[in-house]
Write an enzyme that holds these catalytic residues in place. Structure first.
Site, PDB file in Angstrom:
ATOM      1  N   ASN A  14     -26.797  59.223  55.475  1.00  0.00           N
ATOM      2  CA  ASN A  14     -26.559  60.469  56.129  1.00  0.00           C
ATOM      3  C   ASN A  14     -27.013  61.629  54.790  1.00  0.00           C
ATOM      4  O   ASN A  14     -27.447  62.709  55.216  1.00  0.00           O
ATOM      5  CB  ASN A  14     -25.043  60.667  56.576  1.00  0.00           C
ATOM      6  N   ARG A  65      -2.737  61.047  44.657  1.00  0.00           N
ATOM      7  CA  ARG A  65      -3.907  61.634  45.610  1.00  0.00           C
ATOM      8  C   ARG A  65      -4.098  63.205  45.489  1.00  0.00           C
ATOM      9  O   ARG A  65      -5.275  63.496  45.370  1.00  0.00           O
ATOM     10  CB  ARG A  65      -3.696  61.515  47.159  1.00  0.00           C
ATOM     11  N   ARG A  91     -12.416  58.669  51.555  1.00  0.00           N
ATOM     12  CA  ARG A  91     -11.234  58.883  51.228  1.00  0.00           C
ATOM     13  C   ARG A  91     -10.455  60.018  52.081  1.00  0.00           C
ATOM     14  O   ARG A  91     -11.278  60.893  52.794  1.00  0.00           O
ATOM     15  CB  ARG A  91     -11.162  59.597  49.837  1.00  0.00           C
ATOM     16  N   HIS A 109     -18.955  61.397  61.996  1.00  0.00           N
ATOM     17  CA  HIS A 109     -17.901  60.163  62.135  1.00  0.00           C
ATOM     18  C   HIS A 109     -18.691  59.233  63.126  1.00  0.00           C
ATOM     19  O   HIS A 109     -19.064  59.731  64.234  1.00  0.00           O
ATOM     20  CB  HIS A 109     -16.514  60.598  62.949  1.00  0.00           C
ATOM     21  N   THR A 141      -9.907  68.830  59.826  1.00  0.00           N
ATOM     22  CA  THR A 141      -8.638  69.590  59.917  1.00  0.00           C
ATOM     23  C   THR A 141      -7.712  68.273  59.463  1.00  0.00           C
ATOM     24  O   THR A 141      -8.069  67.323  59.103  1.00  0.00           O
ATOM     25  CB  THR A 141      -8.159  70.200  61.051  1.00  0.00           C
ATOM     26  N   GLN A 173     -28.710  58.245  65.303  1.00  0.00           N
ATOM     27  CA  GLN A 173     -28.396  59.366  65.953  1.00  0.00           C
ATOM     28  C   GLN A 173     -27.414  60.195  65.096  1.00  0.00           C
ATOM     29  O   GLN A 173     -27.875  61.408  65.139  1.00  0.00           O
ATOM     30  CB  GLN A 173     -27.528  59.069  67.204  1.00  0.00           C
TER      31      GLN A 173
HETATM   32  C1  GAR Z   1     -21.689  56.498  58.524  1.00  0.00           C
HETATM   33  O1  GAR Z   1     -21.879  55.768  59.536  1.00  0.00           O
HETATM   34  C2  GAR Z   1     -20.651  57.485  58.489  1.00  0.00           C
HETATM   35  O2  GAR Z   1     -20.681  58.069  60.032  1.00  0.00           O
HETATM   36  C3  GAR Z   1     -19.414  57.048  58.346  1.00  0.00           C
HETATM   37  O3  GAR Z   1     -19.749  55.897  57.293  1.00  0.00           O
HETATM   38  C4  GAR Z   1     -20.992  55.649  57.325  1.00  0.00           C
HETATM   39  C5  GAR Z   1     -21.715  56.039  56.252  1.00  0.00           C
HETATM   40  O4  GAR Z   1     -23.022  55.685  56.068  1.00  0.00           O
HETATM   41  N1  GAR Z   1     -18.315  57.633  58.050  1.00  0.00           N
HETATM   42  C6  GAR Z   1     -16.914  57.331  58.194  1.00  0.00           C
HETATM   43  O5  GAR Z   1     -16.610  56.332  58.575  1.00  0.00           O
HETATM   44  C7  GAR Z   1     -16.016  58.413  57.915  1.00  0.00           C
HETATM   45  N2  GAR Z   1     -14.702  58.120  58.456  1.00  0.00           N
HETATM   46  P1  GAR Z   1     -23.932  56.318  54.813  1.00  0.00           P
HETATM   47  O6  GAR Z   1     -23.312  56.106  53.419  1.00  0.00           O
HETATM   48  O7  GAR Z   1     -25.269  55.520  54.797  1.00  0.00           O
HETATM   49  O8  GAR Z   1     -24.218  57.737  55.237  1.00  0.00           O
END
Ligand code: GAR
Length: 218
Positions: A14, A65, A91, A109, A141, A173
């Protein structure tokens, strides 16, 4: 021109999609830096190869944390970004951190929220037998994966899918949706009204992304 910091934990696809987008002519944002909580994340090399400053804030070095969050905030604020984009950042961030970046902290997400917050979203979607799955870009949030939804993209769940094939369909997507949402943010076109994101008609049309694979085969 708005500036953003991207936070990653791993693969960084991403992030790469965002870097591709900001490299296009007239994109209204630039990437100031990439920050990562894992020293060996593959995404760090992608960022470095593209000449983007990439820094590690290793969460394992912070037993509390709150201390990790503070170190991360300090690293972010060094770039004074307009936007902080979580891109596979794995995290959980504390309330103080989230409040500090209220209105300028977004996440992608891999589910159609509010369905399937948290982890293993694709397997859980398969286990639930849903026919439509997808991804959500939202403001962050304090409640995990529950901030105002900006845009979603849906894909069909096909016969024979496993978590990997479904994840791959959703990821295509994600790579379309997240740059679109960052563009809107940078253009000042994201307004939160009564806890919901108000989109104009053009945004509504663009936000309703359904995978081309939705038609045909089942
Ligand atoms: C992606 O699918 C993203 O939406 C998800 O982790 C993946 C990271 O892939 N994020 C979460 O699950 C956040 N809770 P990437 O490192 O190739 O972008």
């Amino acid at each position: 021109m708005k500036s953003m910091v991207i936070l990653i934990s791993g693969r960084g696809s991403n992030m790469a999609a965002l870097l591709d987008a900001v490299g296009e002519a007239a994109f209204p944002a630039r990437v100031a830096a990439v920050l990562c909580n894992r020293p060996h994340a593959p995404g760090l090399e992608i960022a470095a190869a593209r000449g983007i400053p990439a820094r590690v804030v290793d969460h394992t070095r912070y037993p509390e944390r709150a201390a990790f969050d503070a170190a991360l905030a300090e690293a972010i604020d060094a770039w004074t970004p307009d936007l902080v984009a979580l891109a596979g950042f794995m995290r959980i961030l504390g309330d103080d951190f989230v409040a500090r970046y209220a209105g300028r902290l977004i996440n992608i997400h891999p589910s159609l929220l509010p369905a399937f917050p948290g982890l293993r979203t694709h397997q859980r979607a398969l286990d639930a037998g849903v026919r439509i799955h997808g991804c959500t870009a939202h403001f962050v949030t304090p409640a995990l994966d529950h901030g105002p939804i900006i845009a979603q993209a849906a894909v069909p769940v096909l016969d024979g899918d496993d978590a990997d094939s479904l994840a791959a369909r959703v990821l295509i997507q994600e790579h379309r949706l997240y740059p679109l949402v960052v563009r809107w943010f940078a253009e000042g076109r994201l307004r939160v009204v009564d806890g919901r994101v108000a989109l104009d008609a053009a945004q509504e049309a663009a936000a309703s992304l359904i995978s081309p694979q939705a038609s045909g085969r089942r």
